[in-house]
Design a protein around this motif. Structure first.
Motif, PDB file in Angstrom:
ATOM      1  N   VAL A 144       0.297  -1.368  -0.143  1.00 18.07           N
ATOM      2  CA  VAL A 144       0.043   0.213  -0.323  1.00 18.07           C
ATOM      3  C   VAL A 144       1.300   1.049   0.328  1.00 18.07           C
ATOM      4  O   VAL A 144       0.823   2.122  -0.648  1.00 18.07           O
ATOM      5  CB  VAL A 144      -1.552   0.020   1.732  1.00 18.07           C
ATOM      6  N   ALA A 145       2.136   1.848   0.988  1.00 16.62           N
ATOM      7  CA  ALA A 145       3.008   2.546   0.959  1.00 16.62           C
ATOM      8  C   ALA A 145       3.428   2.344  -0.213  1.00 16.62           C
ATOM      9  O   ALA A 145       3.774   3.836  -0.832  1.00 16.62           O
ATOM     10  CB  ALA A 145       3.941   2.271   1.927  1.00 16.62           C
ATOM     11  N   ALA A 146       4.232   1.771  -1.263  1.00 19.38           N
ATOM     12  CA  ALA A 146       4.405   1.516  -2.391  1.00 19.38           C
ATOM     13  C   ALA A 146       3.381   2.405  -3.543  1.00 19.38           C
ATOM     14  O   ALA A 146       3.939   2.091  -4.572  1.00 19.38           O
ATOM     15  CB  ALA A 146       5.937  -0.424  -3.134  1.00 19.38           C
ATOM     16  N   GLU A 147       1.915   2.043  -3.377  1.00 17.53           N
ATOM     17  CA  GLU A 147       1.353   2.502  -4.036  1.00 17.53           C
ATOM     18  C   GLU A 147       0.954   1.708  -5.105  1.00 17.53           C
ATOM     19  O   GLU A 147       0.521   1.810  -6.244  1.00 17.53           O
ATOM     20  CB  GLU A 147       2.068   3.994  -5.215  1.00 17.53           C
ATOM     21  N   PHE A 148       1.248   0.115  -4.378  1.00 17.11           N
ATOM     22  CA  PHE A 148       0.304  -0.661  -5.494  1.00 17.11           C
ATOM     23  C   PHE A 148       1.941  -1.530  -6.448  1.00 17.11           C
ATOM     24  O   PHE A 148       1.547  -2.002  -7.449  1.00 17.11           O
ATOM     25  CB  PHE A 148      -0.406  -0.907  -5.365  1.00 17.11           C
ATOM     26  N   HIS A 149       2.880  -0.660  -6.121  1.00 18.42           N
ATOM     27  CA  HIS A 149       4.090  -0.899  -7.069  1.00 18.42           C
ATOM     28  C   HIS A 149       4.948  -1.873  -6.900  1.00 18.42           C
ATOM     29  O   HIS A 149       5.050  -1.696  -5.735  1.00 18.42           O
ATOM     30  CB  HIS A 149       5.042   0.444  -7.461  1.00 18.42           C
ATOM     31  N   PRO A 150       4.672  -2.903  -7.357  1.00 16.92           N
ATOM     32  CA  PRO A 150       5.965  -4.411  -6.279  1.00 16.92           C
ATOM     33  C   PRO A 150       7.225  -4.171  -6.448  1.00 16.92           C
ATOM     34  O   PRO A 150       7.278  -3.911  -8.280  1.00 16.92           O
ATOM     35  CB  PRO A 150       4.491  -5.801  -7.232  1.00 16.92           C
ATOM     36  N   LYS A 151       7.991  -5.007  -5.467  1.00 16.29           N
ATOM     37  CA  LYS A 151       9.260  -5.770  -6.555  1.00 16.29           C
ATOM     38  C   LYS A 151       8.510  -6.766  -7.817  1.00 16.29           C
ATOM     39  O   LYS A 151       7.791  -6.963  -6.930  1.00 16.29           O
ATOM     40  CB  LYS A 151      10.046  -6.433  -5.323  1.00 16.29           C
ATOM     41  N   PRO A 152       9.254  -7.063  -8.513  1.00 13.68           N
ATOM     42  CA  PRO A 152      10.572  -5.965  -8.584  1.00 13.68           C
ATOM     43  C   PRO A 152      11.000  -5.309  -9.344  1.00 13.68           C
ATOM     44  O   PRO A 152      12.368  -5.312  -9.994  1.00 13.68           O
ATOM     45  CB  PRO A 152      11.623  -7.697  -9.348  1.00 13.68           C
ATOM     46  N   HIS A 153      10.087  -3.933  -9.636  1.00 16.68           N
ATOM     47  CA  HIS A 153      10.007  -3.437 -10.396  1.00 16.68           C
ATOM     48  C   HIS A 153      10.971  -1.824 -10.320  1.00 16.68           C
ATOM     49  O   HIS A 153      10.480  -1.567  -9.507  1.00 16.68           O
ATOM     50  CB  HIS A 153       8.726  -2.823 -11.150  1.00 16.68           C
ATOM     51  N   GLU A 154      11.252  -1.378 -10.492  1.00 16.37           N
ATOM     52  CA  GLU A 154      12.379  -0.363 -10.627  1.00 16.37           C
ATOM     53  C   GLU A 154      11.457   1.523 -10.039  1.00 16.37           C
ATOM     54  O   GLU A 154      12.437   1.534  -8.942  1.00 16.37           O
ATOM     55  CB  GLU A 154      13.396   0.027 -11.836  1.00 16.37           C
ATOM     56  N   THR A 155      10.891   1.077 -10.073  1.00  8.89           N
ATOM     57  CA  THR A 155       9.778   2.517  -9.792  1.00  8.89           C
ATOM     58  C   THR A 155       8.797   2.257  -8.302  1.00  8.89           C
ATOM     59  O   THR A 155       9.792   2.865  -7.021  1.00  8.89           O
ATOM     60  CB  THR A 155       8.488   2.343 -10.553  1.00  8.89           C
ATOM     61  N   ALA A 156       9.087   0.710  -7.648  1.00  9.44           N
ATOM     62  CA  ALA A 156       8.789   0.587  -6.425  1.00  9.44           C
ATOM     63  C   ALA A 156      10.266   0.543  -5.209  1.00  9.44           C
ATOM     64  O   ALA A 156       9.934   1.446  -4.318  1.00  9.44           O
ATOM     65  CB  ALA A 156       8.817  -1.492  -6.515  1.00  9.44           C
ATOM     66  N   TYR A 157      11.161   0.046  -5.929  1.00  8.78           N
ATOM     67  CA  TYR A 157      12.043   0.200  -5.115  1.00  8.78           C
ATOM     68  C   TYR A 157      12.993   1.549  -4.578  1.00  8.78           C
ATOM     69  O   TYR A 157      12.933   2.259  -3.925  1.00  8.78           O
ATOM     70  CB  TYR A 157      14.040  -0.065  -5.896  1.00  8.78           C
ATOM     71  N   LYS A 158      12.771   2.534  -6.000  1.00  6.70           N
ATOM     72  CA  LYS A 158      12.771   3.822  -5.867  1.00  6.70           C
ATOM     73  C   LYS A 158      12.131   4.839  -4.996  1.00  6.70           C
ATOM     74  O   LYS A 158      12.743   5.606  -4.011  1.00  6.70           O
ATOM     75  CB  LYS A 158      13.234   4.639  -7.332  1.00  6.70           C
ATOM     76  N   GLY A 159      10.859   4.982  -4.859  1.00  7.31           N
ATOM     77  CA  GLY A 159       9.771   5.021  -3.826  1.00  7.31           C
ATOM     78  C   GLY A 159      10.702   4.083  -2.769  1.00  7.31           C
ATOM     79  O   GLY A 159      10.155   5.802  -1.561  1.00  7.31           O
ATOM     80  N   PHE A 160      10.715   3.682  -2.357  1.00  7.62           N
ATOM     81  CA  PHE A 160      11.404   2.854  -0.662  1.00  7.62           C
ATOM     82  C   PHE A 160      11.997   3.606  -0.550  1.00  7.62           C
ATOM     83  O   PHE A 160      12.610   4.196   0.108  1.00  7.62           O
ATOM     84  CB  PHE A 160      11.285   1.269  -1.154  1.00  7.62           C
ATOM     85  N   LEU A 161      13.481   3.792  -1.374  1.00  8.19           N
ATOM     86  CA  LEU A 161      13.974   4.671  -0.911  1.00  8.19           C
ATOM     87  C   LEU A 161      14.248   5.970  -0.745  1.00  8.19           C
ATOM     88  O   LEU A 161      14.826   6.240   0.135  1.00  8.19           O
ATOM     89  CB  LEU A 161      15.678   4.664  -2.051  1.00  8.19           C
ATOM     90  N   LYS A 162      13.169   6.377  -1.531  1.00  9.01           N
ATOM     91  CA  LYS A 162      12.623   7.915  -1.409  1.00  9.01           C
ATOM     92  C   LYS A 162      11.684   8.586  -0.139  1.00  9.01           C
ATOM     93  O   LYS A 162      12.442   9.165   0.691  1.00  9.01           O
ATOM     94  CB  LYS A 162      12.348   8.558  -2.054  1.00  9.01           C
ATOM     95  N   ARG A 163      11.065   7.538   0.176  1.00  3.93           N
ATOM     96  CA  ARG A 163      10.241   7.393   0.899  1.00  3.93           C
ATOM     97  C   ARG A 163      11.041   7.587   2.956  1.00  3.93           C
ATOM     98  O   ARG A 163      11.169   8.369   3.415  1.00  3.93           O
ATOM     99  CB  ARG A 163       9.703   6.004   1.341  1.00  3.93           C
TER     100      ARG A 163
END
Length: 236
Positions: A144-163
Motif C-alpha cells: 500500500v505504501a508502495a502505491e501497489f508498485h511491487p518488487k521487482p520493478h524499479e519504480t517500487a524500489y526508488k519509491g522505497f528509497l525516497k520514503r
C-alpha cells in the motif's frame, strides 16, 4: 548449503538493512506461503467466476508479468485491493515460533533495519510480533505504501528509497527471490539471497522459475541460514 559470497561482498559500510518478509525472515518449510497462495487462488476464482485451475493459471501468470497477482488483477480487472489483502493474509500462524536468536543477530547490526514486503503492513506486523522481533525494525514498507508498485520493478524500489531517505550505496537487501535483488544491485545495494536449507527442488507452492538466478552476478551472498550469516557479519 553453506553461505557463499563473492570476494567483494563487504558489508562494513552498511548502515541500512532491508529485509523482505515472507520466506526470508522465517523459513518456507513452515508452509505459511502455501496458505496465502491457496487463499489467492480461491479469491480469484470467486472474483472472476473461474475454476480453481483457471484461477491458479491466471494468478501465476499475473505474478510473473506484474510482480504480484494483485497488481495484475488491479490492472486487468479493476479490482479493489483492500478486501483481497485482508482475505489472503488471514492465515494460521500456529507453526511460527519466536526467533530469539534471529532477534539477537538483528539487534547486533549497526544502523537501521526496515522490512520491505509486497504484502500488507498488518500481515508483516503479525509475523514480526509472532517471531518476537518487531522491536528491531524502524518501520515496514508494504504494498500500500508502495502505491501497489511491487518488487521487482524499479519504480517500487526508488519509491522505497525516497520514503526512508536510504542511500543505496550504504544499504543491504535480503530476499528469497533472486529476481527481486536485480534492481537493488543496479542501484548499488549489497544483496543477500536467502534460500531454504538443503533446497533440492522448489517448495510445492513455488514454481521452478521463481528459484532461478542464484548464480547471477547481481547476487553478492547466498545463504541458507540468515541468523548464522548475520552473526558472521558481527564477528567480522
Amino acid at each position: 548449503m553453506p553461505t557463499s559470497s563473492r570476494a567483494a561482498a563487504d558489508f562494513s559500510h552498511v548502515d541500512t538493512w532491508v529485509f523482505d518478509l515472507d520466506n526470508t525472515l522465517y523459513p518456507p518449510g513452515l508452509d505459511l506461503w502455501r496458505q496465502i497462495d491457496e487463499k489467492m487462488r480461491a479469491y480469484i476464482a470467486d472474483f472472476l467466476s473461474l475454476s480453481l485451475d483457471e484461477a491458479f493459471a491466471l494468478q501465476k501468470g499475473y505474478y510473473r508479468k506484474y510482480g504480484t497477482s494483485l497488481r495484475g488483477l488491479m490492472i486487468e480487472h479493476a479490482m479493489d485491493p483492500d478486501d483481497f489483502l485482508a482475505h489472503v493474509h488471514d492465515i494460521d500462524l500456529a507453526s511460527l515460533d519466536p526467533a530469539p536468536e534471529l532477534g539477537e543477530a538483528l539487534g547486533a547490526l549497526p544502523g537501521r533495519k526496515l522490512v520491505y514486503t509486497n504484502g500488507s503492513r498488518r500481515h508483516a506486523e503479525q509475523i514480526l510480533a509472532k517471531l518476537g522481533i518487531s522491536g528491531h525494525f524502524a518501520d515496514v514498507h508494504d504494498i500500500v505504501a508502495a502505491e501497489f508498485h511491487p518488487k521487482p520493478h524499479e519504480t517500487a524500489y526508488k519509491g522505497f528509497l525516497k520514503r526512508f531517505d536510504v542511500d543505496p550505496l550504504r544499504a543491504a537487501m535480503f530476499e528469497d527471490l533472486a529476481r527481486n535483488l536485480e534492481v537493488p544491485a543496479e542501484l548499488g545495494m549489497r544483496t543477500v539471497l536467502v534460500v531454504p536449507p538443503g533446497l533440492v527442488v522448489p517448495p510445492s507452492d513455488r514454481e521452478a522459475w521463481e528459484h532461478e538466478g542464484q548464480d547471477a552476478d547481481h547476487i553478492d551472498v547466498v545463504t541458507d541460514d540468515l541468523t548464522a550469516f548475520l552473526n558472521s557479519l558481527r564477528a567480522a
